[in-house]
Design an enzyme around this catalytic site. Structure first.
Site, PDB file in Angstrom:
ATOM      1  N   LEU A  41       0.809  -1.211   0.000  1.00 13.63           N
ATOM      2  CA  LEU A  41       0.000   0.000   0.000  1.00 13.63           C
ATOM      3  C   LEU A  41       0.845   1.265   0.000  1.00 13.63           C
ATOM      4  O   LEU A  41       0.383   2.316  -0.428  1.00 13.63           O
ATOM      5  CB  LEU A  41      -0.938   0.010   1.216  1.00 13.63           C
ATOM      6  CG  LEU A  41      -1.992  -1.104   1.257  1.00 13.63           C
ATOM      7  CD1 LEU A  41      -2.778  -1.039   2.555  1.00 13.63           C
ATOM      8  CD2 LEU A  41      -2.929  -0.992   0.063  1.00 13.63           C
ATOM      9  N   GLY A  86       8.439   2.626   8.054  1.00 13.53           N
ATOM     10  CA  GLY A  86       8.363   1.287   7.505  1.00 13.53           C
ATOM     11  C   GLY A  86       7.443   1.203   6.300  1.00 13.53           C
ATOM     12  O   GLY A  86       7.123   2.207   5.668  1.00 13.53           O
ATOM     13  N   ASP A 136       1.155  13.262  16.207  1.00 16.79           N
ATOM     14  CA  ASP A 136       1.493  13.398  14.785  1.00 16.79           C
ATOM     15  C   ASP A 136       0.213  13.474  13.962  1.00 16.79           C
ATOM     16  O   ASP A 136       0.070  12.814  12.927  1.00 16.79           O
ATOM     17  CB  ASP A 136       2.349  12.215  14.340  1.00 16.79           C
ATOM     18  CG  ASP A 136       3.029  12.476  12.986  1.00 16.79           C
ATOM     19  OD1 ASP A 136       3.170  13.649  12.611  1.00 16.79           O
ATOM     20  OD2 ASP A 136       3.420  11.499  12.329  1.00 16.79           O
TER      21      ASP A 136
END
Length: 622
Positions: free
Chosen positions: A35, A41, A151
């Site tokens: 995706l 990562g 975040d």
């Protein structure tokens, strides 16, 4: 790390094929496509055993090698698994101890807010109000689990057909602990940081409110509120200058301005943000129609809809009869698509047994890992075999693994023997005659015993209920499981007057001397979280906010079932009462007496506490 961020465009760009350095499986999850990737990562598409799509986020090896990251990552994953909200992507599985840490969240078919704005421009004001209201509700449950997102930015907000989804909550906290963040690896986007983050000060839930205002400005204008450029320049403007809100629609100016206050204490609460959204929407109820997004953005949702999971049923054993046709059984393709075949085990490993998920797991069941599904399938097969065996026995017989005499067990087909077959038949016939006679005798002896056991089980019905502690108490009506009146007296109330509970401290109701102790996040029974709410964190613990004028008592707290895990203090006033139930079986009644003044160096609330110890049936049998 952004969890579900494919490239824009066609389905082939959204679901990218696996490359040579991509794994094919993660802990039993078969990876179907990639995706996207981010600073922490890569993200892959996979499926649960029931066929539901999930996003598998595999953490970069550099982070996995840092022990402090692993410690914080494990803590954040444990907290994130408690977050179950309509506007969050729930964490359904994780491994924080493996060679490469990973976690799985529900896959959300929809573009990120960042992708939508870049591709189609700013959203209309009505869509922004629905967006911010949904994000505020997501922050409510995230903060309620003791997590600060840290975040919150457009790429961490996905736009689904039924509303936004906030993702990646808490992961930035784990990343902040690593040495990588001090050596050139940036976690978080400077354009959406709060002043206290930029200055290295304490991060609180109000930090997410500042980011929420920045997201609102970006969604409505297409540009960050503090401009773009170098990180140092943007962070300087966030700390020292005012945002540029000249392009923000007038209906959104008050909402954005209040959220972007430099002082964390001046920013609105979650409930105030939702009220501001309602007021800006002509004071009507915020309803989310199916077409809440512009048509061009909604079309991206269709592109990102994951295809059904490919069928991966292994061929049946040669000796097994053919499976009966079921209209709900998916038909396996003659040739599996590339990439979906079973992985080749190493030479020293045993072939894995892939169990086909049940229809219930495919449609209604909770998320399960492939290993859990296999274990469940084996248990179901064993239970079905036992049920078939019990069909030959009298109904009063208790369930045992081994049959009683006279209990005919179906036998698996055995290979024919050429010698001694006649003698074996005679021996079996003799055993059956003896077994039937013995079974009749045992049936007669156990008939009355079975009835007595059935009566005993009926008398114990309330005691084996799986309900809440309050439900068990009221259901038993003050009686023990044997049906005899309980000799246990009602607990006596113990009062503690004038407790000053400081934010960041907790109370333990089982203490002889109940007094505030440092700590707000550690399975405490009652804590005053620095996020501005009372929190019941212990297992099976809960809170109930009584109505104004409702008399607080042990009976009232036992009867009221409007359970919650946290209550924001801005909903409390002098005289309001809160029922507290702990996982250890105690009950308490909090009566609010007041709050600290504005010039106080600490934030606290004054309360009276009444404790009834061992007032709840915890199911331990004591």
């Amino acid at each position: 790390m952004s969890s579900q961020q494919p490239e824009r465009g066609s389905a082939s760009q959204v679901f990218q094929p696996l490359a040579g350095d991509d794994p094919t499986t993660i802990a039993g999850y078969r990876l179907a496509a990639k995706l996207g990737a981010g600073g922490m990562g890569k993200v892959y598409l996979s499926y649960t055993p029931g066929g539901r799509p999930v996003a598998i986020k595999v953490i970069r090896p550099e982070f996995g090698e840092d022990p402090e990251f692993r410690r914080r990552f494990a803590q954040e994953v444990q907290s994130a698994q408690r977050v179950q909200g309509l506007f969050t992507a729930p964490v359904i599985d994780a491994d924080t101890e493996g060679a490469q840490p990973w976690l799985a969240t529900a896959y959300v078919p929809g573009p990120s807010l960042a992708d939508a704005v870049v591709a189609h421009g700013a959203l209309p004001a009505e869509a922004v109000l629905l967006l911010i209201a949904g994000m505020a509700k997501a922050l409510h449950v995230i903060h309620g689990a003791g997590i600060v997102h840290r975040d919150l930015k457009p790429s961490n907000v996905l736009l689904a057909a039924d509303g936004p989804r906030v993702i990646d909550f808490g992961i930035a906290y784990a990343a902040d602990a690593t040495s990588l963040t001090g050596s050139g690896v940036t976690i978080g986007t400077p354009s959406f940081m709060a002043p206290e983050q930029a200055a290295g000060r304490k991060v609180t839930p109000a930090t997410d409110i500042f980011a929420l205002g920045q997201v609102a400005a970006y969604a409505s204008t297409g540009s960050p509120a503090f401009g773009e450029g170098t990180s140092h320049g943007v962070l300087y403007r966030i700390v020292h200058e005012e945002p540029d809100l000249s392009a923000v629609p007038e209906r959104l100016v008050e909402l954005v301005t209040r959220c972007l206050a430099k002082d964390p204490g001046a920013r609105p609460s979650i409930s105030e943000i939702i009220e501001l959204c309602r007021t800006a929407n002509a004071e009507t109820v915020l309803r989310r129609p199916e077409d809440w997004l512009p048509g061009s953005v909604a079309a991206d949702i269709t592109v990102r809809a994951a295809a059904p999971a490919p069928v991966q049923t292994p061929p049946p054993p040669a000796s097994a009869p053919p499976a009966a046709y079921s209209p709900t059984t998916p038909v396996a393709p003659a040739t599996p698509p590339p990439g979906y075949g079973p992985p080749v085990p190493p030479p020293h490993a045993q072939p894995a047994q892939h169990a086909q998920p049940t229809q219930h797991a495919q449609t209604h069941g909770p998320y399960r890992t492939p290993a859990q599904a296999q274990t469940q399938a084996q248990a179901q097969a064993q239970a079905q075999a036992q049920a078939q065996a019990r069909a030959y026995a009298p109904a009063q017989f208790p369930t045992h693994a081994q049959p009683y005499p006279g209990h005919l067990m179906p036998q698996a087909p055995q290979p024919a023997k050429r010698k001694g077959s006649r003698g074996a038949v005679i021996a079996i016939a003799a055993a059956l005659v003896v077994g039937i006679a013995g079974g009749a005798t045992i049936y007669s002896l156990l008939k009355d015993e079975g009835k007595q056991a059935q009566n005993d089980n009926s008398a114990q019905g309330n005691g084996t209920s799986g309900g809440s502690p309050q439900g068990e108490e009221s259901g038993n009506g003050g009686t023990e499981t044997s049906g005899k009146p309980s000799a246990k007296p009602e607990p006596k109330p113990v009062d503690y007057k004038g407790i000053n509970l400081t934010a960041g401290y907790h109370l333990t109701l089982g203490d002889d001397d109940v007094r505030p102790r440092d700590g707000e996040d550690g399975e405490y029974e009652l804590s005053y979280d620095t996020g501005g709410y009372l929190d019941a964190e212990s297992m099976d613990g809960n809170l109930v906010l009584l109505d104004p004028g409702q008399e607080g008592s042990l009976a009232a707290c036992r009867a009221d079932t409007r359970f919650t895990k946290n209550i924001y203090v801005n909903r409390l006033s002098k005289g309001r009462q809160v029922c507290v139930t702990t996982g250890s079986g105690h009950m308490g009644l909090v009566t609010v007496q007041g709050f600290s003044s504005e010039d106080s160096p600490s934030t606290y609330m004054t309360l009276d506490l009444t404790v009834w110890r061992n007032a709840v049936n915890t199911g331990s049998g004591s």
